[in-house]
Design a protein around this motif. Structure first.
Motif, PDB file in Angstrom:
ATOM      1  N   ASP A 325       0.828  -1.252   0.034  1.00  0.00           N
ATOM      2  CA  ASP A 325      -0.107  -0.106  -0.005  1.00  0.00           C
ATOM      3  C   ASP A 325       0.971   1.441   0.000  1.00  0.00           C
ATOM      4  OD1 ASP A 325      -2.515  -1.613  -0.139  1.00  0.00           O
ATOM      5  OD2 ASP A 325      -2.869  -1.227   2.169  1.00  0.00           O
ATOM      6  N   GLY A 326       2.149   1.113   0.119  1.00  0.00           N
ATOM      7  CA  GLY A 326       2.987   2.242   0.095  1.00  0.00           C
ATOM      8  C   GLY A 326       3.177   2.928   1.560  1.00  0.00           C
ATOM      9  N   LEU A 327       2.834   2.390   2.602  1.00  0.00           N
ATOM     10  CA  LEU A 327       3.199   3.106   3.776  1.00  0.00           C
ATOM     11  C   LEU A 327       4.711   2.415   4.344  1.00  0.00           C
ATOM     12  CD1 LEU A 327       0.213   3.609   4.159  1.00  0.00           C
ATOM     13  CD2 LEU A 327       0.176   2.699   6.340  1.00  0.00           C
ATOM     14  N   ARG A 328       5.432   3.613   4.908  1.00  0.00           N
ATOM     15  CA  ARG A 328       6.888   3.257   5.075  1.00  0.00           C
ATOM     16  C   ARG A 328       7.313   3.918   6.523  1.00  0.00           C
ATOM     17  NH1 ARG A 328       6.124   0.589   1.154  1.00  0.00           N
ATOM     18  NH2 ARG A 328       6.985   0.696  -0.952  1.00  0.00           N
ATOM     19  N   ALA A 333      11.850   4.411   3.290  1.00  0.00           N
ATOM     20  CA  ALA A 333      10.751   5.588   2.615  1.00  0.00           C
ATOM     21  C   ALA A 333      11.653   5.991   1.327  1.00  0.00           C
ATOM     22  CB  ALA A 333      10.328   6.425   3.306  1.00  0.00           C
ATOM     23  N   ASP A 337       6.824   7.599  -1.188  1.00  0.00           N
ATOM     24  CA  ASP A 337       6.185   6.865  -0.077  1.00  0.00           C
ATOM     25  C   ASP A 337       5.521   7.911   1.068  1.00  0.00           C
ATOM     26  OD1 ASP A 337       6.883   4.391  -1.188  1.00  0.00           O
ATOM     27  OD2 ASP A 337       8.766   4.671  -0.633  1.00  0.00           O
ATOM     28  N   LYS A 338       4.442   7.336   1.759  1.00  0.00           N
ATOM     29  CA  LYS A 338       3.861   8.003   2.708  1.00  0.00           C
ATOM     30  C   LYS A 338       4.536   7.670   3.948  1.00  0.00           C
ATOM     31  CE  LYS A 338      -0.614   8.409   4.718  1.00  0.00           C
ATOM     32  NZ  LYS A 338      -0.324   8.994   5.803  1.00  0.00           N
ATOM     33  N   VAL A 339       5.291   8.403   4.596  1.00  0.00           N
ATOM     34  CA  VAL A 339       6.242   8.316   5.927  1.00  0.00           C
ATOM     35  C   VAL A 339       5.123   8.217   7.120  1.00  0.00           C
ATOM     36  CG1 VAL A 339       7.991   8.906   7.362  1.00  0.00           C
ATOM     37  CG2 VAL A 339       8.314   8.995   4.909  1.00  0.00           C
ATOM     38  N   VAL A 340       5.104   7.037   7.789  1.00  0.00           N
ATOM     39  CA  VAL A 340       4.166   7.141   8.972  1.00  0.00           C
ATOM     40  C   VAL A 340       5.015   6.806  10.329  1.00  0.00           C
ATOM     41  CG1 VAL A 340       2.291   6.293   7.521  1.00  0.00           C
ATOM     42  CG2 VAL A 340       3.824   4.482   8.541  1.00  0.00           C
ATOM     43  N   GLU A 344       1.347   4.503  13.700  1.00  0.00           N
ATOM     44  CA  GLU A 344       0.738   4.388  12.517  1.00  0.00           C
ATOM     45  C   GLU A 344       0.816   3.069  11.482  1.00  0.00           C
ATOM     46  OE1 GLU A 344       0.186   9.154  11.810  1.00  0.00           O
ATOM     47  OE2 GLU A 344       1.818   8.203  11.138  1.00  0.00           O
TER      48      GLU A 344
END
Ligand code: NAD
Length: 353
Positions: A325-328, A333, A337-340, A344
């Motif tokens: 899903d691209g969460l990193r 990252a 990418d979406k940095v969480v 999270e």
């Protein structure tokens, strides 16, 4: 099933990733109808501060009463004075020895979603999925050692017995049977007597595992093959020192230390599970820690100590899905990418579970 798991959060980011791992464990218990009882104890720097020793007796007793141990990380600048008589890492070595944990399993897998984050070319990294089996309580790290009186010479001895090689090689052959059926044994049989015993013992044991393809590599050649043909390895068996070095070399293939789990196993199902990374003092308290190595350590615990294969796979699949899903977390990252945060990322894994 009902099982007791001794948890040792340790130092630095250890407690941060442990909290998230326990959320994952709870969710798996709920989903599959298991009762996991967790008992928390001190180890490492936190134990030194509280009790003056890095592995208190109370911790050993709690671990003895459990079915498995889940550890996060120990150490940090506060306790890093090399002249100190008590150091956090001593607790780790002592606990492995106390429970006779002679086989160290370290899987290294390259996730398709992270292939561009790793240092080798994409075509070399595709399908990399290696299980290192390292001998953990023998060899040169435990041999006789001496600094000679003249201050200009010293020695360490590399001793292996046939039974020490057999017990760890059995673990590796059995692991290969459950995977892609190939075992690469690492040695230095052209130079070292202990390594000639290593090779001879592995060759003899192979007669019991004829379904496994056996390859021998000298350690120096293996360091090169690890970079030129990493996807050709399935299970890699090595002694204490060569396994230490080679598994660290291979860990960079995965893109970040934060991704990698490990298990230390003995003669039965009892084991100690921990991520490969340390206490990461540079990111402590910022919710930046990648919890994947910790979650995959939980999966290994379920698989090897509790024989819960479906539950282990469920965690691994949830991590794959969150990465897809691209969460990193920040350490893995890329620009798009979406940095969480650690929390999270865990929330997303729980949602997939
Ligand atoms: P480290 O693994 O703690 O950190 C190395 C680098 O990787 C740092 O930049 C860190 O931020 C990063 N990193 C590590 N884990 C990460 C994660 N989960 N998510 C994101 N980034 C991560 O190694 P180090 O800096 O050499 O050692 C720090 C302390 O940890 C030292 O006291 C060392 O002795 C100890 N240590 C403990 C263990 C263990 O508990 N098994 C292993 C290695 C080091």
């Amino acid at each position: 099933m009902k099982a007791t798991i001794a948890t040792l959060p340790g130092d630095g980011i250890g407690p941060e990733v442990m909290v998230e791992a326990l959320r994952v464990l709870d969710k798996i218990g709920e989903k599959f109808g298991h009762e996991f009882i967790t008992t928390e104890s001190l180890i490492g720097g936190a134990a030194i501060d509280a009790t003056g020793t890095s592995l208190p007796d109370e911790t050993i007793k709690t671990c003895e009463a459990a079915d498995a141990i889940l550890l996060a990380a120990v150490g940090g600048p506060k306790w890093s004075d090399p002249t100190a008589s008590v150091r956090p890492e001593q607790g780790l070595l002592q606990i492995r020895q106390h429970f006779g944990l002679f086989a160290n399993l370290r899987p290294v897998k390259v996730y398709p979603a992270l292939v561009d984050h790793a240092p080798l070319r994409r075509d070399l990294l595709e399908n990399v999925d290696i299980l290192f089996v390292r001998e953990l309580t023998g060899g040169i790290y435990f041999g006789d050692r001496q600094e000679m009186g003249d201050g200009d010479s010293s020695y360490d001895t590399m001793l292996y017995t046939k039974s020490e090689v057999e017990r760890v090689a059995n673990v590796a052959f059995r692991a290969a049977q459950g995977r892609r059926g190939k075992l690469t044994s690492i040695d230095k049989a052209n130079v070292l007597a202990s390594m000639r015993l290593w090779r001879k013992t592995v060759v003899e044991l192979h007669e019991d595992y004829e379904d496994v393809e056996l390859e021998h590599l000298l350690v120096d050649a293996a360091t090169m093959h690890m970079l030129t043909r990493p996807s050709s390895f399935d299970v890699v068996l090595a002694g204490n020192m060569f396994g230490d070095i080679l598994s660290d070399e291979a860990s960079v293939l995965a893109g970040s230390l934060g991704m990698l789990p490990s298990a230390a196993l003995g003669a039965d199902t009892f084991g100690l599970y921990e991520p490969v990374h340390g206490s990461a003092p540079d990111i402590v308290g910022q919710s930046k820690a990648n919890p994947i190595g910790m979650f995959l350590s939980v999966a290994m615990l379920l698989r090897y100590s509790l024989q819960l294969e479906d539950e282990a796979k469920t965690i691994e699949n949830a991590i794959d899905a969150v990465l897809a899903d691209g969460l990193r977390t920040g350490d893995i990252a890329g620009q798009a990418d979406k940095v969480v945060s650690t929390t999270e990322f865990t929330d997303a894994v729980l949602a997939k579970l």
